[in-house]
Write an enzyme that holds these catalytic residues in place. Sequence first.
Site, PDB file in Angstrom:
ATOM      1  N   GLU A  13       0.825  -1.218   0.000  1.00 12.27           N
ATOM      2  CA  GLU A  13       0.000   0.000   0.000  1.00 12.27           C
ATOM      3  C   GLU A  13       0.858   1.267   0.000  1.00 12.27           C
ATOM      4  O   GLU A  13       1.098   1.873   1.045  1.00 12.27           O
ATOM      5  CB  GLU A  13      -0.948   0.035   1.205  1.00 12.27           C
ATOM      6  CG  GLU A  13      -1.904   1.226   1.134  1.00 12.27           C
ATOM      7  CD  GLU A  13      -2.784   1.382   2.372  1.00 12.27           C
ATOM      8  OE1 GLU A  13      -3.691   2.231   2.342  1.00 12.27           O
ATOM      9  OE2 GLU A  13      -2.556   0.672   3.371  1.00 12.27           O
ATOM     10  N   LYS A  42      -2.790  -2.107  -2.834  1.00 14.38           N
ATOM     11  CA  LYS A  42      -3.824  -1.194  -2.355  1.00 14.38           C
ATOM     12  C   LYS A  42      -3.375   0.213  -2.727  1.00 14.38           C
ATOM     13  O   LYS A  42      -2.376   0.719  -2.206  1.00 14.38           O
ATOM     14  CB  LYS A  42      -4.034  -1.329  -0.846  1.00 14.38           C
ATOM     15  CG  LYS A  42      -5.145  -0.420  -0.318  1.00 14.38           C
ATOM     16  CD  LYS A  42      -5.548  -0.771   1.104  1.00 14.38           C
ATOM     17  CE  LYS A  42      -6.641   0.179   1.601  1.00 14.38           C
ATOM     18  NZ  LYS A  42      -7.196  -0.194   2.914  1.00 14.38           N
TER      19      LYS A  42
END
Length: 294
Positions: A176, A213
């Site tokens: 992420e 993500k």
Amino acid sequence: MDEKQLDKVKNGKGFIAALDQSGGSTPKALLAYGVLEDSYATEDEMFTLVHDMRTRIITSPAFNANHILGAILFEQTMDREIEGMYTADYLADKKGIVPFLKIDKGLAEEENGVQLMKPIHDLDELLQRAKERHIFGTKMRSVIKEPNEEGIRAIVDQQFEIGKQIIAAGLVPIIEPEVDITSADKEACEHLLKTEIQKHIDQLHDHENVMLKLTIPTQANLYKELIEHPRVIRVVALSGGYSTEVANDKLKANDGLIASFSRALSQDLNANQTDDEFNQALETAVQSIYEASI
């Protein structure tokens, strides 16, 4: 690795719920939920209240496997119980939802337009405990604020270096590298980020699979090649501070990108709601995010 859970995450219809606010963001999350800071005196009391909030969400009939593929947990949530079961077991066994764990320890100071992750000193022990708690995968967040090539390269290098440790431990990492939605050069950041991620996933071996993500991109379908890459199990989107409505609208413009929302999932929930009011508000949010994801 649980093959049934892998198939659900890779091919299922739905989204990943982010329930992983940690120490620094917990007071803000509780305040948004209608729990004032004078409601608790110690950190333990604070974390008990936030676990109560998450328990109410997870046990709600609106929180179900028809719409939700997985849920990301905070470390203390993983170690606490819901109805006599560890949270991950409750999610998997009672709800049919795949459990993930947030493993990062927060952000370092900004340098070269980015914030790397702080060192994760207990990573090996944490990953072992996660496996014992039947966690499927992990999530770790760093932040990009400026289109600085050196900084973005450092972010992605760090994410994949730790990601390979997670793969070696038998878990699936969610990489992420968030792009700050308030960045004046958000789109430029995203193009640089895509290039760096592409380099790394092209070098992964057949047994090395990751999830990504990412902030919903300014240019629709920018991440199409990443979504279709054979080493990428799934690409999910963070809401990044957008409201539910705005995040959903932006998500719909990106084919194959599904949600992993936190604020956008819980923004209309309140501790003072009756169970019927709470469940209805959660059902409305879940349904809207689900529809945007499929």
